[in-house]
Scaffold this motif. Sequence first.
Motif, short mmCIF file in Angstrom:
data_model
loop_
_atom_site.label_atom_id
_atom_site.label_comp_id
_atom_site.label_asym_id
_atom_site.label_seq_id
_atom_site.Cartn_x
_atom_site.Cartn_y
_atom_site.Cartn_z
N LYS A 104 -7.53 -10.22 2.75
CA LYS A 104 -8.44 -9.85 1.67
C LYS A 104 -8.41 -8.33 1.50
O LYS A 104 -8.80 -7.58 2.40
N ASP A 105 -7.87 -7.91 0.36
CA ASP A 105 -7.79 -6.48 0.01
C ASP A 105 -7.22 -5.66 1.16
O ASP A 105 -7.75 -4.60 1.54
N LEU A 106 -6.11 -6.13 1.72
CA LEU A 106 -5.51 -5.48 2.88
C LEU A 106 -4.84 -4.17 2.48
O LEU A 106 -4.06 -4.12 1.53
N VAL A 107 -5.15 -3.11 3.24
CA VAL A 107 -4.65 -1.77 2.95
C VAL A 107 -4.08 -1.16 4.22
O VAL A 107 -4.67 -1.27 5.30
N LYS A 108 -2.90 -0.53 4.08
CA LYS A 108 -2.34 0.24 5.19
C LYS A 108 -1.77 1.54 4.64
O LYS A 108 -0.80 1.55 3.87
N TYR A 109 -2.40 2.66 5.04
CA TYR A 109 -1.93 3.98 4.66
C TYR A 109 -1.42 4.71 5.90
O TYR A 109 -1.93 4.51 7.01
N PHE A 110 -0.42 5.55 5.70
CA PHE A 110 0.09 6.40 6.77
C PHE A 110 -0.09 7.86 6.37
O PHE A 110 0.35 8.26 5.28
N PRO A 111 -0.70 8.68 7.22
CA PRO A 111 -0.85 10.09 6.88
C PRO A 111 0.49 10.82 6.96
O PRO A 111 1.35 10.48 7.79
N VAL A 112 0.67 11.80 6.11
CA VAL A 112 1.87 12.65 6.11
C VAL A 112 1.43 14.05 6.49
O VAL A 112 0.51 14.61 5.90
N GLN B 286 -2.46 17.64 7.40
CA GLN B 286 -2.17 16.47 6.57
C GLN B 286 -1.98 16.90 5.14
O GLN B 286 -2.84 17.57 4.55
N VAL B 287 -0.83 16.52 4.57
CA VAL B 287 -0.50 16.95 3.22
C VAL B 287 -0.40 15.78 2.24
O VAL B 287 -0.16 15.98 1.06
N GLY B 288 -0.56 14.56 2.73
CA GLY B 288 -0.47 13.42 1.84
C GLY B 288 -0.70 12.12 2.57
O GLY B 288 -0.92 12.08 3.79
N ILE B 289 -0.64 11.02 1.82
CA ILE B 289 -0.82 9.68 2.37
C ILE B 289 0.24 8.76 1.77
O ILE B 289 0.45 8.76 0.55
N VAL B 290 0.90 7.98 2.61
CA VAL B 290 1.83 6.96 2.14
C VAL B 290 1.05 5.68 1.89
O VAL B 290 0.45 5.11 2.80
N HIS B 291 1.05 5.24 0.63
CA HIS B 291 0.35 4.00 0.26
C HIS B 291 1.31 2.83 0.51
O HIS B 291 1.89 2.27 -0.42
N ALA B 292 1.46 2.43 1.77
CA ALA B 292 2.45 1.41 2.12
C ALA B 292 2.02 0.02 1.67
O ALA B 292 2.83 -0.74 1.12
N VAL B 293 0.77 -0.33 1.93
CA VAL B 293 0.20 -1.60 1.47
C VAL B 293 -1.14 -1.25 0.84
O VAL B 293 -1.96 -0.56 1.45
N THR C 253 5.82 -3.60 6.44
CA THR C 253 4.51 -3.05 6.82
C THR C 253 3.41 -4.08 6.63
O THR C 253 2.50 -4.19 7.46
N LEU C 254 3.50 -4.86 5.56
CA LEU C 254 2.50 -5.92 5.34
C LEU C 254 2.55 -6.94 6.46
O LEU C 254 1.51 -7.34 7.01
N ALA D 106 5.75 -14.29 -3.41
CA ALA D 106 5.02 -13.14 -3.96
C ALA D 106 5.97 -11.95 -4.03
O ALA D 106 6.79 -11.75 -3.13
N VAL D 107 5.86 -11.18 -5.10
CA VAL D 107 6.70 -10.00 -5.31
C VAL D 107 5.87 -8.76 -5.04
O VAL D 107 4.80 -8.58 -5.64
N LEU D 108 6.38 -7.91 -4.15
CA LEU D 108 5.67 -6.68 -3.79
C LEU D 108 6.38 -5.49 -4.42
O LEU D 108 7.61 -5.38 -4.33
N TYR D 109 5.61 -4.61 -5.04
CA TYR D 109 6.17 -3.38 -5.60
C TYR D 109 5.24 -2.23 -5.27
O TYR D 109 4.05 -2.24 -5.64
N LEU D 110 5.74 -1.25 -4.54
CA LEU D 110 4.95 -0.09 -4.12
C LEU D 110 3.61 -0.50 -3.50
O LEU D 110 2.56 0.05 -3.82
N GLY D 111 3.68 -1.50 -2.62
CA GLY D 111 2.51 -1.89 -1.85
C GLY D 111 1.56 -2.85 -2.52
O GLY D 111 0.54 -3.22 -1.95
N LYS D 112 1.86 -3.27 -3.76
CA LYS D 112 0.99 -4.19 -4.48
C LYS D 112 1.75 -5.44 -4.91
O LYS D 112 2.93 -5.37 -5.26
N ILE D 113 1.06 -6.58 -4.88
CA ILE D 113 1.65 -7.81 -5.40
C ILE D 113 1.58 -7.78 -6.92
O ILE D 113 0.50 -7.59 -7.49
N VAL D 114 2.74 -7.94 -7.57
CA VAL D 114 2.78 -7.92 -9.04
C VAL D 114 2.95 -9.32 -9.62
O VAL D 114 2.66 -9.53 -10.80
N GLU D 115 3.43 -10.25 -8.80
CA GLU D 115 3.55 -11.64 -9.27
C GLU D 115 3.58 -12.57 -8.07
O GLU D 115 4.11 -12.22 -7.02
N GLN D 116 2.97 -13.74 -8.24
CA GLN D 116 2.92 -14.73 -7.16
C GLN D 116 2.90 -16.11 -7.79
O GLN D 116 2.14 -16.36 -8.73
#
Length: 338
Positions: free
Chosen positions: A12-20, A30-37, A62-63, A236-246
């Motif tokens: 449910k609304d699963l999120v995983k960010y990695f600090p840069v 820290q200069v950024g965040i990778v929006h992996a999921v 990562t998911l 399910a199709v993942l694009y830049l950490g988000k599902i776009v079609e399932q």
Amino acid sequence: MNVNGGGLLETKDLVKYFPVFSRGILLKKQVGIVHAVDGVSLSIERGTTFALVGESGSGKTTLGNTILHIEWPTKGEVYFQGKNVSEVLRTGSKAEKLALRRSMQVIFQNPYASLDPRMTVYDIVSEPFAIHGNVEKTNTEDRVYELLNMVGLEEYHAERYPHEFSGGQRQRICIARALAVGPTFMVADEPVSSLDVSIRAQILNLLGDLQKNLGLTFLYISHDLSSVRQISQEVAVLYLGKIVEQAATNEFFEKALHPYTLALLSAVPIPDPEKKAARRILPGETPSPISPPSGCRFNPRCPYAKDICSKTEPQLERWAPHHLVACHFAGKLESSES
């Protein structure tokens, strides 16, 4: 929104960010965040195979790791058999934690790197018994041989080392090790991508037989759509950490709606020299997950993008009973493609 609305495993609304961080030796900033999921909700029914596809870097592995809590979620929840996985691993008893870990296992992509070269196959397959205590010492040998036979290997293979096997045989050893603790759910992270084509079919057939005989549930991660069609019931199709079609697998391949999905499907080779597929070449490169585009994340590469696509993010909405899509123009695209 989930297609199934309930299952063995749900996110449910699963999120995983990695600090840069900056490259400073003493003071790292820290200069950024990778929006992996980024906000993934899905549901996997017991005894089925749910496939996750997308380009390299889309967040598939990562998911899978976040679901298993190899990587802990930044936000969101994972529920396995109705229990919150994070809560069990944080506050549960040792017995509850071990039981959960036994139930959820993984088959890694690279069988060459995931086996200890200093251990025999017998030691590799029996090591989980010592950790989880799920097999009596007097029964260890019989259980190791049973697992090897289950994955298509012989008893004499138990005394050999990983370097003495082919890639396909090594992946069978990895599968035997994952089965050693009696899981009900397994993440198969591109388990055939490093294997020859003929061996891929054997491993996929093995996974199908194991699912049928043991009642296993799979999250199958791959960029090979041919194997996805063979083994899965839902995609399910993942694009830049988000599902776009399932969608259910048959509907996914026959009635895809999202322009990114259509581009992926157009790249699948057709086994007929007389037919030529109409390739959809996407312009540009996949944007950086450190600074994903505003609105629809696919809009910089989408041939159908309008102003609304860069301003408003489309939500994953139900288009048919077993079909979700996140696109402002999904219906119009379907009409234009027919």
